[in-house]
Design a protein around this motif. Sequence first.
Motif, PDB file in Angstrom:
ATOM      1  N   MET A   1      40.329 -40.287  27.338  1.00  0.00           N
ATOM      2  CA  MET A   1      41.349 -39.327  27.752  1.00  0.00           C
ATOM      3  C   MET A   1      42.288 -39.949  28.780  1.00  0.00           C
ATOM      4  O   MET A   1      43.508 -39.777  28.723  1.00  0.00           O
ATOM      5  CB  MET A   1      40.702 -38.071  28.323  1.00  0.00           C
ATOM      6  CG  MET A   1      41.711 -36.980  28.659  1.00  0.00           C
ATOM      7  SD  MET A   1      40.959 -35.501  29.372  1.00  0.00           S
ATOM      8  CE  MET A   1      42.402 -34.408  29.403  1.00  0.00           C
TER       9      MET A   1
ATOM     10  N   ALA B   1      48.086 -37.080  26.955  1.00  0.00           N
ATOM     11  CA  ALA B   1      47.037 -36.168  27.402  1.00  0.00           C
ATOM     12  C   ALA B   1      47.447 -35.610  28.766  1.00  0.00           C
ATOM     13  O   ALA B   1      48.257 -36.210  29.481  1.00  0.00           O
ATOM     14  CB  ALA B   1      45.684 -36.865  27.490  1.00  0.00           C
TER      15      ALA B   1
ATOM     16  N   PHE C   1      39.850 -30.948  25.219  1.00  0.00           N
ATOM     17  CA  PHE C   1      39.493 -31.096  26.633  1.00  0.00           C
ATOM     18  C   PHE C   1      38.398 -30.136  27.060  1.00  0.00           C
ATOM     19  O   PHE C   1      37.390 -30.536  27.654  1.00  0.00           O
ATOM     20  CB  PHE C   1      40.721 -30.892  27.519  1.00  0.00           C
ATOM     21  CG  PHE C   1      40.366 -30.554  28.946  1.00  0.00           C
ATOM     22  CD1 PHE C   1      39.875 -31.527  29.803  1.00  0.00           C
ATOM     23  CD2 PHE C   1      40.486 -29.247  29.419  1.00  0.00           C
ATOM     24  CE1 PHE C   1      39.523 -31.212  31.118  1.00  0.00           C
ATOM     25  CE2 PHE C   1      40.145 -28.934  30.717  1.00  0.00           C
ATOM     26  CZ  PHE C   1      39.661 -29.914  31.573  1.00  0.00           C
TER      27      PHE C   1
ATOM     28  N   TRP D   1      39.888 -40.059  21.032  1.00  0.00           N
ATOM     29  CA  TRP D   1      40.657 -38.991  21.673  1.00  0.00           C
ATOM     30  C   TRP D   1      42.042 -38.915  21.031  1.00  0.00           C
ATOM     31  O   TRP D   1      42.815 -39.863  21.081  1.00  0.00           O
ATOM     32  CB  TRP D   1      40.782 -39.232  23.170  1.00  0.00           C
ATOM     33  CG  TRP D   1      41.098 -37.954  23.899  1.00  0.00           C
ATOM     34  CD1 TRP D   1      42.314 -37.364  24.033  1.00  0.00           C
ATOM     35  CD2 TRP D   1      40.164 -37.106  24.555  1.00  0.00           C
ATOM     36  NE1 TRP D   1      42.219 -36.191  24.727  1.00  0.00           N
ATOM     37  CE2 TRP D   1      40.897 -36.006  25.063  1.00  0.00           C
ATOM     38  CE3 TRP D   1      38.786 -37.153  24.775  1.00  0.00           C
ATOM     39  CZ2 TRP D   1      40.291 -34.964  25.791  1.00  0.00           C
ATOM     40  CZ3 TRP D   1      38.185 -36.125  25.488  1.00  0.00           C
ATOM     41  CH2 TRP D   1      38.947 -35.053  25.991  1.00  0.00           C
TER      42      TRP D   1
END
Length: 212
Positions: A118, A127, A100, A85
Motif C-alpha cells: 500500500m 493509494a 484498505f 495491492w
Amino acid sequence: MNHLLKFCFLIIFLVTGYEGHAQQKPIPYDSLRTVLEGIYEVDQGIRMKMGAVKPEDMNDFFREMQRVDSVNQVKVLAILQRYGWLPQSKIGEKAANGLFFVVQHAPAKVIKQYLPQMQKQVKLGEANKTYAAMMEDRLLMYTGKKQKYGTQATSMLTEDGTMAVWPIKDPVNINKRRKEAGFKDTVEENAKRMNAKYNPDEKLPAQPVKFN
C-alpha cells in the motif's frame, strides 16, 4: 541424442511460452471493482449498526463482526495474493477503500505483509496516504511500539476500561506529521472524536498487550 535434446528444448519452450502468456492475461479491474465495492458495503454496514446495539448484546455483536471480517479477509486476501495491492485509478475510490478497511481490520501478520504494498502505491499516487498512515499506526500498536500519527486508541491502557490514545513517538511534532499525512484534525481533536483520553507522555505498557 540430438533428437532428444531438440525434444527437451521444445518442451521447455512450450511450457515457458504458456506461462508467459498466462502472466500477460489482463487484470479484470471491472470485476474486482464490483467485488471490492460489495465488500466495502459489508465491512462498513456491520459497523454502522454498532450504535444501536444494547450493552447486553455487545459481545454477540462483536462475535458477528469478527465473523464478517473473517469472511471478507478470505475474499480480499485471495485478490491480494493474485494481483497485489490494486491501484485506485483502476478500481475506483470505493473499491480501494474496501481493500484498505478489510486489511486494516485483519490480524497484525496480514497488515505487516501488505502495508508495504500500500505504501508503494501511495508513492505512485495510487493509494490514500492518510489511510496508509492509519494502517502503519495500527501495526505499530499491534507490535507493541509507539505510533506516529495518533490514530489508534484502546481500552487496554486503563484500569477502568475507558479509551486512551496509544502512546505516541515524538508527540511534540505529532500534529505536523498528521498534517503531512493528510489528516484534517489535530491529535487532540481526534482523541475527542474517539472519546479517548490523550496523554502525550503516555508510556508503553510494561507487559505486552495481545490484540489479536
